[in-house]
Structure formats: C-alpha cells, structure tokens
Design an enzyme around this catalytic site. Structure first.
Site, short mmCIF file in Angstrom:
data_model
loop_
_atom_site.label_atom_id
_atom_site.label_comp_id
_atom_site.label_asym_id
_atom_site.label_seq_id
_atom_site.Cartn_x
_atom_site.Cartn_y
_atom_site.Cartn_z
N ARG A 125 -6.11 25.85 13.83
CA ARG A 125 -5.89 27.23 13.43
C ARG A 125 -4.38 27.48 13.49
O ARG A 125 -3.65 26.80 14.20
CB ARG A 125 -6.62 28.19 14.37
CG ARG A 125 -8.13 27.99 14.44
CD ARG A 125 -8.75 28.92 15.47
NE ARG A 125 -10.21 28.77 15.54
CZ ARG A 125 -10.84 27.94 16.37
NH1 ARG A 125 -10.13 27.19 17.22
NH2 ARG A 125 -12.16 27.85 16.37
N LYS A 136 -9.50 29.27 21.28
CA LYS A 136 -10.54 30.28 21.10
C LYS A 136 -11.72 29.94 22.00
O LYS A 136 -12.24 28.83 21.98
CB LYS A 136 -10.98 30.29 19.63
CG LYS A 136 -11.91 31.42 19.26
CD LYS A 136 -12.17 31.41 17.77
CE LYS A 136 -13.08 32.55 17.37
NZ LYS A 136 -13.35 32.56 15.91
N HIS A 147 -5.49 29.31 7.05
CA HIS A 147 -6.78 28.80 7.51
C HIS A 147 -7.43 27.90 6.47
O HIS A 147 -8.30 27.08 6.81
CB HIS A 147 -7.71 29.97 7.86
CG HIS A 147 -8.67 29.67 8.97
ND1 HIS A 147 -8.26 29.42 10.27
CD2 HIS A 147 -10.02 29.55 8.98
CE1 HIS A 147 -9.32 29.19 11.02
NE2 HIS A 147 -10.39 29.24 10.27
N ARG A 205 -7.30 24.26 7.39
CA ARG A 205 -8.31 23.84 8.38
C ARG A 205 -9.64 23.60 7.68
O ARG A 205 -10.33 22.61 7.96
CB ARG A 205 -8.43 24.91 9.47
CG ARG A 205 -9.53 24.68 10.51
CD ARG A 205 -9.41 25.75 11.59
NE ARG A 205 -10.63 25.90 12.37
CZ ARG A 205 -10.88 25.26 13.51
NH1 ARG A 205 -10.02 24.36 13.95
NH2 ARG A 205 -11.99 25.49 14.18
N HIS A 216 -15.80 23.68 17.49
CA HIS A 216 -16.91 24.62 17.32
C HIS A 216 -17.93 24.43 18.44
O HIS A 216 -18.33 23.30 18.73
CB HIS A 216 -17.61 24.38 15.97
CG HIS A 216 -16.78 24.80 14.80
ND1 HIS A 216 -17.00 24.32 13.52
CD2 HIS A 216 -15.74 25.66 14.69
CE1 HIS A 216 -16.12 24.86 12.69
NE2 HIS A 216 -15.35 25.67 13.38
N TYR A 232 -19.44 23.63 6.05
CA TYR A 232 -18.69 22.72 5.19
C TYR A 232 -19.61 21.79 4.41
O TYR A 232 -19.21 21.26 3.37
CB TYR A 232 -17.67 21.93 6.03
CG TYR A 232 -16.69 22.85 6.72
CD1 TYR A 232 -15.77 23.58 5.98
CD2 TYR A 232 -16.71 23.02 8.10
CE1 TYR A 232 -14.89 24.45 6.60
CE2 TYR A 232 -15.84 23.89 8.73
CZ TYR A 232 -14.93 24.59 7.97
OH TYR A 232 -14.06 25.47 8.58
#
Length: 320
Positions: free
Chosen positions: A138, A163, A269, A272, A295, A304
């Site tokens: 990110r 995050k 972004h 990414r 994630h 994706y």
C-alpha cells in the site's frame, strides 16, 4: 488552583494516542465526532445516544449518499467516543440505514502498462512506485518503510505495524536492490546534514523514543523515503524530517498515467492490485498471494481471481 476540565475533542485525541492509533485515524475520528455534534445542534454526546447516532448515520447514507466505507468510518469514530471517552458502550446493534456496499472489480494494468507509467516517472517517485508494484505494498506502507525494514541479503521487505496492527514479510525485487542501495546513500548524507544542523530525529511508534532515548536519531530508524524538508510534528511539536507526503506521489502517478496515454482510472493502489493479479497469472497460488498482501481472509484476495476472469469469463462473443 484546579486545572480546567479538558475539552471533549482533546479527550478524544488523548484516548486515541493512548491506544497508539495513527495520526490519520486521529484526524478522521475527530472530524466525524465534530460532524456528529454539529448535526445535532451542538448537543453534548453524553446527552445523546442510540437514536441520535442512528439519525446521523442514516443522514450520511440517504442525504449525503456516502460510500459504505465512509459510513463505517463515522460509525467507528462514534463507537470509540462512547466506549473509550464517555464510558457508555453500546450493547444493542444500531438500526441505521446503511450505505450500500459496492462490489467493484479493481483496476488492473498489464505489465506493459505498468512499465509505461513507471517510464514517465523520475527521481524518488519512480522508485516509490517500483517498490509498490514490485512488492505489493500500500502507499502508506511504502512511505513508512524504515532503513531496518529492507533486508537485502534475504531479498525481502518487512512491513511492520501495518493495517490491522500486524506485520508481514514480502518480496524485494532483485532488480531494485542496487537502486535502493544508491538511494539510501543519498538519504544517509541528508541524515548526516540534519544531525549536524541539530535535527536528525524521526518519529518512533509506541513511545519507543522514551524506551530508547537516542533511537530517533539512529540511522536504522530513518525513513527510506524522507520528505524534502523538515516539518513540525503535529502531536509533539518537535521539528523532524518525516516521510514523503502521499499527495506528492499521487499527483506524480496521475501525471505519468496521462503522459503514458493510458485511459484507465489509475492511482497508487492500482500497482498493488496489478502485483497480485500478475502473480496469479504467473501461476502462484492464492494462499501465497494472500500472505504477501497481508490479507486476513482469503476471500479478500479472491477478488483478483475475478479480475482474471474478466472479458465474459472466457466466453467468445458471437460477434467475433
């Protein structure tokens, strides 16, 4: 003489800093709490409750038509206010109208398009975007990198306190190693000049500056992508060299995309997203990509696979 009681928003800031939330979170929470108070004609939140929160959140969804993520951010700010500042946590679920969560497929560039955009960039902005695409970071993760987070021997980058307040390891492109080493030589010279001028300190998270009093001037703690000038820390008031600001990189990407002639909605972004999609195209399994992206749930990474299936899911149009 007793000190005057602290204002509500000052209490909010203090509670946020005790929990080591980022300055960006602090600003957004204060913003939404202020909006909430003004929406109800400057009534004190202690005099309000569940009904007033529901009315405010419904207003955001219906009248202002904010995105679901924006409404959720406002909700988080209000829940924080009542739980940690006013000590009035809500046990019952809120019955506010919720903004509709959009299900969109992220914009993904081909490898040729990525390289075309990078070709239009120069200087430190070019290197930042190469790191974002090459390692799947990110933007904030890339800009907050410290010297100690780059492991050239193992060809990996350690992303710390990202995050969700977790850390992870991702790949460091071999083709960027020499370029990064050269870049760090210039950063080190800049840091030395700052030290000689009486500055040279850097922000340390989680009160590490109290635990290690001189660590804020150590080379390993410096930002990989420092800002072009010194600035005053909004919390402590100390004059420091922070990392590059996000807006400068975002502006450079926008200009580079236009210069490359790419007619897609591209932001930082996007690189990414492209990193993850290209790994899947190259045969890497979904769990590996999930780990590199950080994630928590593989369902997030699964988006994706949907991107890979665009174009009618492989169906040949009758017009062709």
């Amino acid at each position: 003489m007793a000190a005057p009681p602290k204002k509500l928003l000052d209490q909010v800031r203090e509670a946020i800093r005790i929990k080591h939330y980022s300055y960006r979170t602090e600003e957004s929470y204060v913003y939404w709490i202020r909006r909430y108070i003004l929406f109800h004609n400057k009534r004190h939140p202690r005099e309000m409750g569940k009904a007033e929160m529901e009315a405010f959140l419904s207003h955001l969804a219906v009248e202002e038509q904010v995105a679901a993520s924006t409404q959720n951010q406002a909700l988080s700010a209000l829940l924080f206010l009542y739980r940690y500042v006013l000590n009035q946590p809500f046990e019952e679920p809120l019955d506010a109208l919720r903004a509709k969560r959009s299900r969109y497929l992220p914009t993904v560039l081909t490898r040729e398009e990525v390289l075309a955009v990078i070709e239009q960039l120069s200087g430190v902005y070019r290197l930042v975007i190469q790191v974002l695409y090459g390692s799947g970071l990110r933007l904030t993760e890339g800009l907050r990198l410290r010297v100690k987070d780059l492991d050239f021997a193992q060809r990996q980058i350690i992303i710390r306190d990202t995050k969700g307040a977790e850390s992870r390891i991702t790949t460091l492109p071999e083709c960027l190693i020499e370029r990064l080493k050269q870049h760090l030589q210039g950063v080190k010279r800049l840091h030395q000049l700052d030290l000689e001028a009486g500055y040279g300190s850097v922000y340390l998270p989680f009160a590490l500056d109290r635990k290690y009093p001189n660590a804020d001037r150590d080379w390993i703690w410096q930002f990989v992508f420092p800002s072009f000038g010194l600035s005053r820390d909004p919390r402590s008031g100390v004059v420091r060299r922070h990392h590059l600001h996000e807006t400068g990189v975002q502006r450079a990407v926008k200009q580079a995309t236009r210069a490359a002639g790419i007619e897609k909605r591209v932001n930082c972004h996007t690189f990414r997203h492209s990193f993850a999609t290209h790994l899947l195209q190259n045969g890497y399994d979904i769990r590996t990509v999930q780990e590199l992206l950080g994630h928590k749930d593989v369902k997030t990474t699964m988006i994706y696979t949907h991107v890979l299936n665009r174009g009618g899911r492989g169906v040949r149009s009758p017009l062709d």
